[in-house]
Design an enzyme around this catalytic site. Sequence first.
Site, PDB file in Angstrom:
ATOM      1  N   ASP A  22     -19.445 -20.034  -7.538  1.00 32.07           N
ATOM      2  CA  ASP A  22     -20.478 -20.742  -8.292  1.00 32.07           C
ATOM      3  C   ASP A  22     -21.301 -21.625  -7.360  1.00 32.07           C
ATOM      4  O   ASP A  22     -20.777 -22.145  -6.368  1.00 32.07           O
ATOM      5  CB  ASP A  22     -19.795 -21.604  -9.382  1.00 32.07           C
ATOM      6  CG  ASP A  22     -20.768 -22.019 -10.474  1.00 32.07           C
ATOM      7  OD1 ASP A  22     -21.925 -21.567 -10.452  1.00 32.07           O
ATOM      8  OD2 ASP A  22     -20.357 -22.801 -11.353  1.00 32.07           O
ATOM      9  N   ARG A  35     -33.884 -18.602  -6.124  1.00 27.41           N
ATOM     10  CA  ARG A  35     -32.454 -18.418  -6.420  1.00 27.41           C
ATOM     11  C   ARG A  35     -31.865 -17.221  -5.676  1.00 27.41           C
ATOM     12  O   ARG A  35     -30.708 -17.253  -5.265  1.00 27.41           O
ATOM     13  CB  ARG A  35     -32.251 -18.255  -7.933  1.00 27.41           C
ATOM     14  CG  ARG A  35     -32.492 -19.531  -8.711  1.00 27.41           C
ATOM     15  CD  ARG A  35     -32.335 -19.292 -10.211  1.00 27.41           C
ATOM     16  NE  ARG A  35     -31.004 -18.841 -10.559  1.00 27.41           N
ATOM     17  CZ  ARG A  35     -29.945 -19.652 -10.735  1.00 27.41           C
ATOM     18  NH1 ARG A  35     -30.092 -20.956 -10.622  1.00 27.41           N
ATOM     19  NH2 ARG A  35     -28.773 -19.162 -11.048  1.00 27.41           N
ATOM     20  N   HIS A  39     -28.153 -16.274  -3.729  1.00 29.91           N
ATOM     21  CA  HIS A  39     -27.260 -15.129  -3.942  1.00 29.91           C
ATOM     22  C   HIS A  39     -27.054 -14.349  -2.634  1.00 29.91           C
ATOM     23  O   HIS A  39     -25.962 -13.878  -2.350  1.00 29.91           O
ATOM     24  CB  HIS A  39     -27.817 -14.213  -5.035  1.00 29.91           C
ATOM     25  CG  HIS A  39     -27.848 -14.868  -6.393  1.00 29.91           C
ATOM     26  ND1 HIS A  39     -26.783 -15.583  -6.904  1.00 29.91           N
ATOM     27  CD2 HIS A  39     -28.825 -14.936  -7.347  1.00 29.91           C
ATOM     28  CE1 HIS A  39     -27.092 -16.046  -8.111  1.00 29.91           C
ATOM     29  NE2 HIS A  39     -28.327 -15.681  -8.390  1.00 29.91           N
ATOM     30  N   ASN A  70     -23.619 -12.879 -17.804  1.00 33.92           N
ATOM     31  CA  ASN A  70     -24.719 -13.003 -16.840  1.00 33.92           C
ATOM     32  C   ASN A  70     -25.947 -12.151 -17.203  1.00 33.92           C
ATOM     33  O   ASN A  70     -27.024 -12.331 -16.630  1.00 33.92           O
ATOM     34  CB  ASN A  70     -24.254 -12.655 -15.417  1.00 33.92           C
ATOM     35  CG  ASN A  70     -23.415 -13.742 -14.766  1.00 33.92           C
ATOM     36  OD1 ASN A  70     -22.593 -13.474 -13.877  1.00 33.92           O
ATOM     37  ND2 ASN A  70     -23.599 -14.991 -15.186  1.00 33.92           N
ATOM     38  N   TRP A  71     -25.794 -11.233 -18.187  1.00 38.34           N
ATOM     39  CA  TRP A  71     -26.967 -10.464 -18.641  1.00 38.34           C
ATOM     40  C   TRP A  71     -28.003 -11.383 -19.258  1.00 38.34           C
ATOM     41  O   TRP A  71     -29.159 -10.998 -19.415  1.00 38.34           O
ATOM     42  CB  TRP A  71     -26.547  -9.419 -19.678  1.00 38.34           C
ATOM     43  CG  TRP A  71     -25.615  -8.372 -19.164  1.00 38.34           C
ATOM     44  CD1 TRP A  71     -24.278  -8.261 -19.432  1.00 38.34           C
ATOM     45  CD2 TRP A  71     -25.934  -7.274 -18.297  1.00 38.34           C
ATOM     46  NE1 TRP A  71     -23.745  -7.168 -18.784  1.00 38.34           N
ATOM     47  CE2 TRP A  71     -24.744  -6.540 -18.083  1.00 38.34           C
ATOM     48  CE3 TRP A  71     -27.115  -6.835 -17.676  1.00 38.34           C
ATOM     49  CZ2 TRP A  71     -24.684  -5.409 -17.287  1.00 38.34           C
ATOM     50  CZ3 TRP A  71     -27.062  -5.700 -16.877  1.00 38.34           C
ATOM     51  CH2 TRP A  71     -25.856  -4.998 -16.692  1.00 38.34           C
ATOM     52  N   ARG A 190     -12.560 -22.458  -7.988  1.00 33.72           N
ATOM     53  CA  ARG A 190     -13.950 -22.432  -8.472  1.00 33.72           C
ATOM     54  C   ARG A 190     -14.760 -23.371  -7.610  1.00 33.72           C
ATOM     55  O   ARG A 190     -14.393 -24.539  -7.425  1.00 33.72           O
ATOM     56  CB  ARG A 190     -14.056 -22.832  -9.946  1.00 33.72           C
ATOM     57  CG  ARG A 190     -15.516 -22.745 -10.424  1.00 33.72           C
ATOM     58  CD  ARG A 190     -15.696 -22.888 -11.903  1.00 33.72           C
ATOM     59  NE  ARG A 190     -17.088 -22.612 -12.256  1.00 33.72           N
ATOM     60  CZ  ARG A 190     -17.485 -22.117 -13.419  1.00 33.72           C
ATOM     61  NH1 ARG A 190     -16.597 -21.848 -14.340  1.00 33.72           N
ATOM     62  NH2 ARG A 190     -18.761 -21.883 -13.655  1.00 33.72           N
ATOM     63  N   ARG A 196     -14.186 -25.150 -15.203  1.00 30.57           N
ATOM     64  CA  ARG A 196     -13.844 -24.326 -16.370  1.00 30.57           C
ATOM     65  C   ARG A 196     -13.628 -22.896 -15.897  1.00 30.57           C
ATOM     66  O   ARG A 196     -14.001 -22.534 -14.770  1.00 30.57           O
ATOM     67  CB  ARG A 196     -14.946 -24.400 -17.439  1.00 30.57           C
ATOM     68  CG  ARG A 196     -16.297 -24.023 -16.936  1.00 30.57           C
ATOM     69  CD  ARG A 196     -17.394 -24.133 -18.002  1.00 30.57           C
ATOM     70  NE  ARG A 196     -18.698 -23.963 -17.354  1.00 30.57           N
ATOM     71  CZ  ARG A 196     -19.428 -24.960 -16.877  1.00 30.57           C
ATOM     72  NH1 ARG A 196     -19.034 -26.202 -17.006  1.00 30.57           N
ATOM     73  NH2 ARG A 196     -20.572 -24.714 -16.259  1.00 30.57           N
ATOM     74  N   SER A 198     -14.769 -20.069 -17.599  1.00 32.47           N
ATOM     75  CA  SER A 198     -15.913 -19.199 -17.895  1.00 32.47           C
ATOM     76  C   SER A 198     -15.499 -17.749 -18.158  1.00 32.47           C
ATOM     77  O   SER A 198     -16.102 -16.824 -17.601  1.00 32.47           O
ATOM     78  CB  SER A 198     -16.944 -19.273 -16.758  1.00 32.47           C
ATOM     79  OG  SER A 198     -17.451 -20.570 -16.646  1.00 32.47           O
TER      80      SER A 198
HETATM   81  C1  FPP Z   1     -22.946 -18.124  -9.555  1.00 33.09           C
HETATM   82  O1  FPP Z   1     -23.905 -18.984  -9.024  1.00 33.09           O
HETATM   83  C2  FPP Z   1     -22.963 -16.837  -8.868  1.00 33.09           C
HETATM   84  C3  FPP Z   1     -23.175 -15.638  -9.466  1.00 33.09           C
HETATM   85  C4  FPP Z   1     -23.431 -15.504 -10.913  1.00 33.09           C
HETATM   86  C5  FPP Z   1     -23.227 -14.384  -8.713  1.00 33.09           C
HETATM   87  C6  FPP Z   1     -22.275 -14.186  -7.582  1.00 33.09           C
HETATM   88  C7  FPP Z   1     -22.824 -13.146  -6.693  1.00 33.09           C
HETATM   89  C8  FPP Z   1     -22.788 -13.127  -5.343  1.00 33.09           C
HETATM   90  C9  FPP Z   1     -22.057 -14.131  -4.574  1.00 33.09           C
HETATM   91  C10 FPP Z   1     -23.512 -12.107  -4.534  1.00 33.09           C
HETATM   92  C11 FPP Z   1     -23.078 -10.700  -4.601  1.00 33.09           C
HETATM   93  C12 FPP Z   1     -21.618 -10.452  -4.729  1.00 33.09           C
HETATM   94  C13 FPP Z   1     -20.877  -9.590  -3.959  1.00 33.09           C
HETATM   95  C14 FPP Z   1     -19.470  -9.315  -4.311  1.00 33.09           C
HETATM   96  C15 FPP Z   1     -21.425  -8.916  -2.776  1.00 33.09           C
HETATM   97  P1  FPP Z   1     -25.090 -19.519  -9.958  1.00 33.09           P
HETATM   98  O2  FPP Z   1     -26.247 -18.607  -9.792  1.00 33.09           O
HETATM   99  O3  FPP Z   1     -24.612 -19.643 -11.371  1.00 33.09           O
HETATM  100  O4  FPP Z   1     -25.337 -20.912  -9.331  1.00 33.09           O
HETATM  101  P2  FPP Z   1     -25.885 -22.224 -10.077  1.00 33.09           P
HETATM  102  O5  FPP Z   1     -24.836 -22.603 -11.098  1.00 33.09           O
HETATM  103  O6  FPP Z   1     -25.989 -23.211  -8.969  1.00 33.09           O
HETATM  104  O7  FPP Z   1     -27.203 -21.878 -10.688  1.00 33.09           O
END
Ligand code: FPP
Length: 244
Positions: A22, A35, A39, A70-71, A190, A196, A198
Amino acid sequence: MQPAPSPAAKPPPPAHIAIIMDGNGRWATRRGLPRVAGHRAGADAVRRTVTACGDLGVRFLTLYAFSSENWKRPASEVSDLFGLLRLYLRRELAELHSNGIRLRVIGDRTRLPADVVELIADGERVTAGNSRFTLVIAINYGGQAEIVSAARRIAEAVKAGTLDPSSIDEAVFESYLDTTDIPHPDLLVRTSGEQRLSNFLLWQTAYTELVFTPTLWPDFGREALEEAIDEYHRRDRRYGAVGA
Ligand code: FPP
């Protein structure tokens, strides 16, 4: 002269570490970046963490890459995330395989893009014989959906007369989960300070030690992993029994 005392041997690492990755978005926003940059940096942290787990002797690493919720993100972000997953599965497979790493993917594949389903199937097939370490990636995964799907298939087996309701216990139930034959996580980490689950591994984390770190996922690596493992070693796992 007395020989220097040998440092105390480190206890073995937890066999299975699960991670809720996260903080990618916050990492990017703090840098004034889109963003997707967070990633991308998160995918680099995945590579570092897989290598560190292999070096430390961890046997299973489960990463929450895309939840069934996440969708709800903007279509462009969903597309960026699948782009990164594609890239990872294409580029890292040979390396995972040559390092003796087995790939497993958990989650509902029915809604995934066809080429991603194919990449997953190829990755699982090619690495099926590897046993040094198993990397489990959760994609379109939700713990509640996993439990409901298991219950539905159990009900179907009972209806078909192939399963006796009186034989259903935790082990039988578990054999219908995506994670059947994967041990429960010993440690769940986490990142980013959120505390949490999630909808991640709800059944499997019944006795898992939870460690929350303020480190944002793109900054995660060997050092943060070792800190989480040290914290795990300070815990007293009792599984409902009385402590030693
Ligand atoms: C949460 O951060 C992260 C995700 C929903 C995606 C995780 C994906 C990757 C690390 C990249 C690809 C994965 C692999 C296995 C190669 P967030 O976007 O919710 O962060 P925020 O809470 O700060 O907005």
